[in-house]
Scaffold this motif. Structure first.
Motif, PDB file in Angstrom:
ATOM      1  N   PRO A 173      15.580   0.790  -3.692  1.00  0.00           N
ATOM      2  CA  PRO A 173      14.231   1.146  -4.120  1.00  0.00           C
ATOM      3  C   PRO A 173      14.064   2.660  -4.110  1.00  0.00           C
ATOM      4  CG  PRO A 173      14.201   0.336  -1.871  1.00  0.00           C
ATOM      5  CD  PRO A 173      15.588   0.100  -2.395  1.00  0.00           C
ATOM      6  N   LYS A 174      13.071   3.128  -4.836  1.00  0.00           N
ATOM      7  CA  LYS A 174      12.846   4.578  -4.921  1.00  0.00           C
ATOM      8  C   LYS A 174      11.484   5.010  -4.386  1.00  0.00           C
ATOM      9  CE  LYS A 174      15.898   5.425  -8.923  1.00  0.00           C
ATOM     10  NZ  LYS A 174      16.522   4.093  -8.950  1.00  0.00           N
ATOM     11  N   THR A 175      10.545   4.078  -4.328  1.00  0.00           N
ATOM     12  CA  THR A 175       9.190   4.414  -3.884  1.00  0.00           C
ATOM     13  C   THR A 175       8.818   3.602  -2.649  1.00  0.00           C
ATOM     14  OG1 THR A 175       8.127   2.725  -5.240  1.00  0.00           O
ATOM     15  CG2 THR A 175       8.516   4.881  -6.277  1.00  0.00           C
ATOM     16  N   TYR A 176       7.725   4.005  -1.992  1.00  0.00           N
ATOM     17  CA  TYR A 176       7.287   3.323  -0.781  1.00  0.00           C
ATOM     18  C   TYR A 176       6.977   1.846  -1.046  1.00  0.00           C
ATOM     19  CZ  TYR A 176       6.578   7.915   1.471  1.00  0.00           C
ATOM     20  OH  TYR A 176       6.735   9.163   2.016  1.00  0.00           O
ATOM     21  N   SER A 177       6.232   1.562  -2.126  1.00  0.00           N
ATOM     22  CA  SER A 177       5.850   0.174  -2.373  1.00  0.00           C
ATOM     23  C   SER A 177       7.074  -0.688  -2.678  1.00  0.00           C
ATOM     24  CB  SER A 177       4.836   0.088  -3.521  1.00  0.00           C
ATOM     25  OG  SER A 177       5.395   0.551  -4.735  1.00  0.00           O
ATOM     26  N   GLN A 178       8.036  -0.121  -3.400  1.00  0.00           N
ATOM     27  CA  GLN A 178       9.267  -0.861  -3.678  1.00  0.00           C
ATOM     28  C   GLN A 178      10.028  -1.152  -2.386  1.00  0.00           C
ATOM     29  OE1 GLN A 178      11.382   1.618  -6.453  1.00  0.00           O
ATOM     30  NE2 GLN A 178       9.995   1.176  -8.169  1.00  0.00           N
ATOM     31  N   ALA A 179      10.066  -0.183  -1.488  1.00  0.00           N
ATOM     32  CA  ALA A 179      10.779  -0.365  -0.217  1.00  0.00           C
ATOM     33  C   ALA A 179      10.101  -1.423   0.643  1.00  0.00           C
ATOM     34  CB  ALA A 179      10.838   0.964   0.533  1.00  0.00           C
ATOM     35  N   LEU A 180       8.766  -1.421   0.668  1.00  0.00           N
ATOM     36  CA  LEU A 180       8.042  -2.421   1.454  1.00  0.00           C
ATOM     37  C   LEU A 180       8.283  -3.820   0.902  1.00  0.00           C
ATOM     38  CD1 LEU A 180       4.725  -0.425   1.978  1.00  0.00           C
ATOM     39  CD2 LEU A 180       6.451  -0.945   3.720  1.00  0.00           C
ATOM     40  N   GLU A 181       8.398  -3.941  -0.404  1.00  0.00           N
ATOM     41  CA  GLU A 181       8.710  -5.222  -1.027  1.00  0.00           C
ATOM     42  C   GLU A 181      10.100  -5.698  -0.614  1.00  0.00           C
ATOM     43  OE1 GLU A 181      10.141  -6.123  -5.381  1.00  0.00           O
ATOM     44  OE2 GLU A 181       7.962  -5.886  -5.405  1.00  0.00           O
ATOM     45  N   GLN A 244       2.168   6.909   7.155  1.00  0.00           N
ATOM     46  CA  GLN A 244       1.644   5.609   6.753  1.00  0.00           C
ATOM     47  C   GLN A 244       2.759   4.668   6.298  1.00  0.00           C
ATOM     48  OE1 GLN A 244      -1.835   4.649   6.894  1.00  0.00           O
ATOM     49  NE2 GLN A 244      -0.671   2.719   6.839  1.00  0.00           N
ATOM     50  N   PHE A 245       3.740   5.225   5.576  1.00  0.00           N
ATOM     51  CA  PHE A 245       4.869   4.413   5.139  1.00  0.00           C
ATOM     52  C   PHE A 245       5.613   3.817   6.330  1.00  0.00           C
ATOM     53  CE2 PHE A 245       9.538   4.468   4.257  1.00  0.00           C
ATOM     54  CZ  PHE A 245       9.579   3.275   3.555  1.00  0.00           C
ATOM     55  N   VAL A 246       5.871   4.638   7.331  1.00  0.00           N
ATOM     56  CA  VAL A 246       6.585   4.152   8.513  1.00  0.00           C
ATOM     57  C   VAL A 246       5.729   3.124   9.257  1.00  0.00           C
ATOM     58  CG1 VAL A 246       7.624   4.833  10.703  1.00  0.00           C
ATOM     59  CG2 VAL A 246       7.887   6.294   8.712  1.00  0.00           C
ATOM     60  N   ASP A 247       4.423   3.375   9.309  1.00  0.00           N
ATOM     61  CA  ASP A 247       3.525   2.434   9.974  1.00  0.00           C
ATOM     62  C   ASP A 247       3.494   1.093   9.236  1.00  0.00           C
ATOM     63  OD1 ASP A 247       1.732   1.938  12.133  1.00  0.00           O
ATOM     64  OD2 ASP A 247       0.036   2.103  10.753  1.00  0.00           O
ATOM     65  N   ASP A 248       3.487   1.152   7.904  1.00  0.00           N
ATOM     66  CA  ASP A 248       3.503  -0.092   7.123  1.00  0.00           C
ATOM     67  C   ASP A 248       4.800  -0.871   7.354  1.00  0.00           C
ATOM     68  OD1 ASP A 248       1.013   0.468   6.069  1.00  0.00           O
ATOM     69  OD2 ASP A 248       1.793   1.331   4.204  1.00  0.00           O
ATOM     70  N   LEU A 249       5.917  -0.157   7.437  1.00  0.00           N
ATOM     71  CA  LEU A 249       7.195  -0.820   7.747  1.00  0.00           C
ATOM     72  C   LEU A 249       7.135  -1.487   9.113  1.00  0.00           C
ATOM     73  CD1 LEU A 249      10.212   1.463   6.695  1.00  0.00           C
ATOM     74  CD2 LEU A 249       9.727  -0.861   5.902  1.00  0.00           C
ATOM     75  N   ASP A 304       4.205   6.447  -4.170  1.00  0.00           N
ATOM     76  CA  ASP A 304       4.171   5.823  -5.495  1.00  0.00           C
ATOM     77  C   ASP A 304       3.712   6.747  -6.605  1.00  0.00           C
ATOM     78  OD1 ASP A 304       4.932   3.656  -4.041  1.00  0.00           O
ATOM     79  OD2 ASP A 304       3.318   2.342  -4.685  1.00  0.00           O
ATOM     80  N   ASP A 305       2.957   7.796  -6.277  1.00  0.00           N
ATOM     81  CA  ASP A 305       2.451   8.701  -7.313  1.00  0.00           C
ATOM     82  C   ASP A 305       3.365   9.889  -7.587  1.00  0.00           C
ATOM     83  OD1 ASP A 305       2.025   9.898  -4.882  1.00  0.00           O
ATOM     84  OD2 ASP A 305       0.015  10.642  -5.356  1.00  0.00           O
ATOM     85  N   ILE A 306       4.568   9.862  -7.020  1.00  0.00           N
ATOM     86  CA  ILE A 306       5.527  10.956  -7.217  1.00  0.00           C
ATOM     87  C   ILE A 306       6.740  10.432  -7.974  1.00  0.00           C
ATOM     88  CG2 ILE A 306       7.140  12.533  -6.035  1.00  0.00           C
ATOM     89  CD1 ILE A 306       5.081  12.916  -3.884  1.00  0.00           C
ATOM     90  N   ASP A 307       7.228  11.206  -8.924  1.00  0.00           N
ATOM     91  CA  ASP A 307       8.422  10.837  -9.681  1.00  0.00           C
ATOM     92  C   ASP A 307       9.638  10.929  -8.753  1.00  0.00           C
ATOM     93  OD1 ASP A 307      10.599  10.599 -11.405  1.00  0.00           O
ATOM     94  OD2 ASP A 307       9.669  11.797 -12.992  1.00  0.00           O
ATOM     95  N   PRO A 308      10.390   9.838  -8.593  1.00  0.00           N
ATOM     96  CA  PRO A 308      11.574   9.886  -7.718  1.00  0.00           C
ATOM     97  C   PRO A 308      12.564  10.985  -8.105  1.00  0.00           C
ATOM     98  CG  PRO A 308      11.043   7.630  -8.277  1.00  0.00           C
ATOM     99  CD  PRO A 308      10.145   8.484  -9.125  1.00  0.00           C
ATOM    100  N   LYS A 309      12.555  11.404  -9.365  1.00  0.00           N
ATOM    101  CA  LYS A 309      13.455  12.484  -9.782  1.00  0.00           C
ATOM    102  C   LYS A 309      13.108  13.809  -9.120  1.00  0.00           C
ATOM    103  CE  LYS A 309      14.416  10.471 -14.342  1.00  0.00           C
ATOM    104  NZ  LYS A 309      14.254  10.641 -15.812  1.00  0.00           N
ATOM    105  N   ASP A 310      11.885  13.917  -8.592  1.00  0.00           N
ATOM    106  CA  ASP A 310      11.440  15.150  -7.942  1.00  0.00           C
ATOM    107  C   ASP A 310      11.639  15.121  -6.430  1.00  0.00           C
ATOM    108  OD1 ASP A 310      10.610  16.179 -10.385  1.00  0.00           O
ATOM    109  OD2 ASP A 310       8.609  15.299 -10.211  1.00  0.00           O
TER     110      ASP A 310
END
Length: 437
Positions: A173-181, A244-249, A304-310
């Motif tokens: 996955p590349k984004t937080y929401s994808q990783a949580l899924e 927040q990402f770590v807390d969600d995990l 999720d609002d950031i381009d993974p390429k960046d």
């Protein structure tokens, strides 16, 4: 009055002795026939010492007016404390490697370092070595450059590709929401496995934050400096999103912050920070791990609002510094030696081949000098590709204290579920700003 006079005489004697010592040093380092001797302190690593010893010998063959003594930085108890003690005792080197940006800030704050950008030839090194982009985040708050990075490990995250494929994914996955899924699918299939299994997530030791918080924070903030001199300049939104990402995990039971032997290698965890030094160890202990077969590598996840390429990451990197205690002749001889080393990419290729540490250059994947190394070690290609996307450590002399606060006030507490991300960030920000005053 007599006591004052004795004190004055003692002070005069001290300055006389110091002046004499300085005179002896200058005489000892530049002989009558114009030969300048410089002391080069190499990292306490046999490979690096051998490399610099070989470079010194080769340079002396081209320049009879310079003698370079290469020796090892002792670690008593640490290389940093040994260097500080040597400087205080007047026995410091002319030049040394193994300096991170935070320690350089300490040395620069005490005026122990020469601003490299004030030396003739420094700008030529940056151009000839093709490292302009890599050097950009190294600029210190006062506008000077005190460190020339030798290598830069753009820290990447490793993924158990075999586990991802079992869950229906062919790439990480590349984004937080994808990783949580991904984590939810992992826990549904394997309740005893974890997305991120690493005991150090709950460890407040300052350097641990380089390999968890700063990797994610740099990606979320676009490489924000976090601290600039004595100012807290961190991106609040990016910082809270990171926590927040770590807390969600954690809430989804995806984090294991307990000691487990080799959790990634044995498949207990599917996600871990990895530096290029890892693979030599794996070749001996875990030869079954094969790049792009059962593990793969990626840059850090982004909101999720950031381009993974960046995405940006943390640079595990150290470099060369030149000391202000050296004579002007020694300082110039040192920078001329460094300029000679980096005038030929073959010297960087030799370093890369012998140490497996990617040289701090922008052209590792386009310069033919490095092609054979990368062809033989394809797992190093993602590191080579991202050298210029890696951000070095903060340039504050208080970096140890400040990074400890990140853990004790925010990161460690969020990992343990003791505080919410916004409160943790606010508490951390408050104590850091107080420490910087």
């Amino acid at each position: 009055m007599k006591r004052k006079m004795c004190g004055l005489l003692a002070l005069v004697m001290v300055f006389t002795i110091l002046a004499a010592c300085g005179s002896k040093k200058e005489n000892a380092t530049t002989t009558a026939d114009g030969v300048t001797t410089i002391e080069f302190w190499a990292a306490n690593n046999p490979t690096q010492q051998a490399y610099w010893g070989g470079m010194a010998d080769a340079y002396e063959q081209t320049n009879s007016k310079v003698k370079i003594n290469v020796s090892v930085i002792k670690e008593s108890p640490t290389s940093e404390s040994f260097i500080q003690s040597a400087i205080a005792g007047g026995s410091g080197p002319t030049i040394s490697e193994n300096i991170n940006r935070g320690f350089a800030a300490q040395l620069a704050n005490s005026q122990a370092l020469v601003p490299l950008d004030t030396l003739t030839g420094f700008s030529d090194i940056i151009t000839t070595r093709n490292m302009e982009k890599t050097m950009e985040p190294w600029e210190f708050a006062d506008g000077h450059q005190y460190v020339l990075p030798i290598y830069s490990n753009a820290m990447l995250f490793g993924w158990r590709l075999d586990l991802l494929k079992e869950l229906g994914y062919n790439e990480p996955p590349k984004t937080y929401s994808q990783a949580l899924e991904v984590n939810k699918k992992l826990k549904a299939k394997y309740p005893d496995k974890y997305f991120w299994a690493k005991a150090a997530l709950a460890d407040p030791t300052s350097h641990q934050r380089w390999f968890d918080f700063f990797m994610l924070y740099n990606a979320a903030s676009g490489g924000n400096k976090f601290i600039e001199g004595d100012k807290f300049v961190a991106d609040d939104t990016a910082g809270i999103e990171t926590l927040q990402f770590v807390d969600d995990l954690r809430k989804d039971n995806g984090v294991l912050a307990q000691t487990v032997s080799d959790p990634f290698e044995t498949g207990t965890g599917m996600f871990i920070d990895l530096g290029p030094w890892t693979f030599t160890n794996w070749a001996e202990r875990f030869p079954e791990l094969k790049y792009n077969e059962n593990y793969t590598l990626s840059m850090p996840l982004v909101p999720d609002d950031i381009d993974p390429k960046d995405s940006k990451t943390f640079a595990d990197t150290k470099g060369l510094v030149i000391y202000a205690s050296a004579t002007k002749e020694q300082q110039q001889a040192a920078i001329d030696f460094v300029k000679w080393v980096y005038s030929d990419p073959k010297n960087d290729a030799q370093w890369f081949d012998e140490t497996m540490l990617p040289p701090a250059r922008d052209d590792l994947t386009t310069n033919d000098a490095f092609k054979a190394i990368l062809d033989e070690n394809p797992q190093l290609i993602p590191y080579a590709e991202n050298v210029s996307n890696a951000i070095p450590s903060i340039d504050s002399p208080k970096y140890n204290e400040l990074q400890t606060f990140i853990g004790t006030e925010a990161w460690n507490k969020v990992v343990r579920g003791e505080i919410d991300p916004a409160t943790g960030w606010a508490n951390m920000k408050k104590v850091i700003e107080e420490e910087l005053q």
